[in-house]
Design a protein around this motif. Structure first.
Motif, PDB file in Angstrom:
ATOM      1  N   LEU A  53     -82.584  86.187 -36.643  1.00 49.80           N
ATOM      2  CA  LEU A  53     -83.459  86.856 -35.691  1.00 49.80           C
ATOM      3  C   LEU A  53     -82.800  86.940 -34.326  1.00 49.80           C
ATOM      4  CD1 LEU A  53     -86.194  88.027 -34.807  1.00 49.80           C
ATOM      5  CD2 LEU A  53     -87.023  85.676 -34.559  1.00 49.80           C
ATOM      6  N   ILE A  56     -83.158  76.925 -34.604  1.00 49.34           N
ATOM      7  CA  ILE A  56     -82.993  77.585 -33.322  1.00 49.34           C
ATOM      8  C   ILE A  56     -81.583  77.329 -32.808  1.00 49.34           C
ATOM      9  CG2 ILE A  56     -83.748  77.656 -30.907  1.00 49.34           C
ATOM     10  CD1 ILE A  56     -86.548  76.884 -31.921  1.00 49.34           C
ATOM     11  N   HIS A  82     -87.216  76.983 -40.148  1.00 51.43           N
ATOM     12  CA  HIS A  82     -86.541  77.687 -39.063  1.00 51.43           C
ATOM     13  C   HIS A  82     -85.480  76.808 -38.424  1.00 51.43           C
ATOM     14  CE1 HIS A  82     -89.246  75.277 -36.568  1.00 51.43           C
ATOM     15  NE2 HIS A  82     -88.437  75.557 -35.540  1.00 51.43           N
ATOM     16  N   LEU A 101     -92.342  80.265 -34.036  1.00 50.42           N
ATOM     17  CA  LEU A 101     -91.673  79.836 -35.269  1.00 50.42           C
ATOM     18  C   LEU A 101     -92.096  78.427 -35.669  1.00 50.42           C
ATOM     19  CD1 LEU A 101     -88.078  81.205 -34.660  1.00 50.42           C
ATOM     20  CD2 LEU A 101     -89.585  81.820 -36.566  1.00 50.42           C
ATOM     21  N   SER A 149     -81.626  82.056 -29.699  1.00 48.06           N
ATOM     22  CA  SER A 149     -82.322  81.874 -28.433  1.00 48.06           C
ATOM     23  C   SER A 149     -81.274  81.728 -27.332  1.00 48.06           C
ATOM     24  CB  SER A 149     -83.244  80.648 -28.541  1.00 48.06           C
ATOM     25  OG  SER A 149     -84.043  80.501 -27.390  1.00 48.06           O
ATOM     26  N   GLU A 165     -89.785  80.750 -29.904  1.00 40.13           N
ATOM     27  CA  GLU A 165     -89.493  79.411 -30.442  1.00 40.13           C
ATOM     28  C   GLU A 165     -90.783  78.709 -30.864  1.00 40.13           C
ATOM     29  OE1 GLU A 165     -85.415  78.221 -27.978  1.00 40.13           O
ATOM     30  OE2 GLU A 165     -87.244  77.029 -27.740  1.00 40.13           O
ATOM     31  N   VAL A 180     -91.862  90.528 -31.539  1.00 44.84           N
ATOM     32  CA  VAL A 180     -91.278  89.585 -32.489  1.00 44.84           C
ATOM     33  C   VAL A 180     -92.367  88.917 -33.330  1.00 44.84           C
ATOM     34  CG1 VAL A 180     -89.892  87.492 -32.734  1.00 44.84           C
ATOM     35  CG2 VAL A 180     -89.263  89.211 -31.037  1.00 44.84           C
ATOM     36  N   TYR A 215     -82.964  81.655 -35.458  1.00 48.62           N
ATOM     37  CA  TYR A 215     -83.288  82.419 -34.259  1.00 48.62           C
ATOM     38  C   TYR A 215     -82.230  82.209 -33.189  1.00 48.62           C
ATOM     39  CZ  TYR A 215     -85.900  83.515 -29.938  1.00 48.62           C
ATOM     40  OH  TYR A 215     -86.296  84.011 -28.719  1.00 48.62           O
ATOM     41  N   VAL A 243     -85.975  81.451 -41.080  1.00 50.35           N
ATOM     42  CA  VAL A 243     -85.511  82.251 -39.941  1.00 50.35           C
ATOM     43  C   VAL A 243     -84.583  81.398 -39.089  1.00 50.35           C
ATOM     44  CG1 VAL A 243     -86.180  83.430 -37.811  1.00 50.35           C
ATOM     45  CG2 VAL A 243     -87.582  83.690 -39.869  1.00 50.35           C
TER      46      VAL A 243
END
Length: 277
Positions: A61, A123, A121, A113, A93, A110, A74, A91, A89
């Motif tokens: 993502l 990050i 997930h 998720l 960031s 964040e 999103v 992500y 996912v």
């Protein structure tokens, strides 16, 4: 192991390298972008989300570029992703986002998720990209020979986007091992922009660094087409470096991938070398 990953921003700096990493590992990766990718994906066209998500069970993502108001977009995409059968996912960031208020879009995603029990997930919170100087935001300045930024004499542990892609690949190839992890991705050394200019001069072309007021930089950036709110946001991050709040080297790349992060000089040498046949 997931079977198909939808890579948003699939033609961008991290996305295209991630696609290559995943495919090299025998994983199915579907690049998504407005053009030039395996599937069309445009954040301004939610009607195309379902087709892009079809058959994917994980997503890399990347939020909309050059925007600060993307949280609702999103959220809508993640709702559709869950309905489509996505289970994980990763992500992209940014460093320090965990300290931002919840209404800041990048932090809001964040938190979104983390609140979805149906998704695992990971990050990724990278420092400024090394490739911003060679193919991104500051490459135009480098081409003129003057790197004029409001970053003062502060240091930043710039990160190689190949290392970001490698970390992302690790999380997507084994989501369970990285579920709930937050990786602050940095390079192995904190460099001032004057030191960046010296490396560029040695390995690419003559460049000098000039520290400029943030107002002057933002005016020039908006004149070159950057949206005003985004120019002000990026300017504030550069001022943060000047004030001593830049990224410091850490071991998150090694935690995620098992190997150390790459030095800027090595990146310039590697990316300037001709491709092997």
């Amino acid at each position: 192991m997931t079977s198909t990953t939808l890579v948003l921003g699939g033609t961008g700096k991290t996305g295209r390298r991630l696609v290559a990493e995943l495919r090299a590992a025998g994983h199915t990766a579907r690049a998504a972008a407005r053009s030039g990718a395996d599937v069309r994906f445009d954040w301004s066209d939610p009607a195309g989300f379902d087709a892009a998500l079809d058959g994917a069970d994980s997503v890399y993502l990347v939020p909309p570029a050059l925007r600060l108001d993307f949280a609702a977009d999103v959220t809508g995409f993640l709702d559709r992703a869950e309905t489509a059968g996505v289970r994980h996912v990763t992500y992209l960031s940014a460093r320090g986002v965990e300290h931002a208020p919840p209404e800041v879009a990048m932090r809001a995603v964040e938190l979104d998720l983390a609140a979805r029990p149906g998704l695992t997930h990971t990050i990724l919170r990278p420092a400024f990209f090394m490739q911003n100087f060679t193919e991104g935001a500051f490459a135009g300045q480098v081409a003129t020979g003057v790197l004029a930024l409001p970053a003062g004499d502060g240091g930043e542990a710039f990160i190689d986007v190949h290392d970001i892609a490698a970390a992302a690949a690790a999380t997507l190839l084994d989501p369970a091992a990285h579920d709930g992890r937050n990786y602050e991705l940095t390079g192995p050394e904190a460099l001032t922009h004057a030191e960046v200019a010296a490396h560029l001069t040695e390995h690419r072309r003559p460049v000098r660094y000039e520290a400029v007021p943030v107002e002057d930089w933002a005016e020039a950036a908006t004149g070159a087409g950057l949206p005003l709110d985004y120019a002000e946001f990026l300017g504030s991050l550069l001022v943060g470096i000047a004030e001593g709040h830049g990224a410091r080297p850490g071991d998150a790349v090694q935690q995620a991938t098992g190997r150390t992060s790459t030095r800027f000089a090595a990146v310039l040498q590697r990316d300037a070398a001709p491709a092997s046949t």
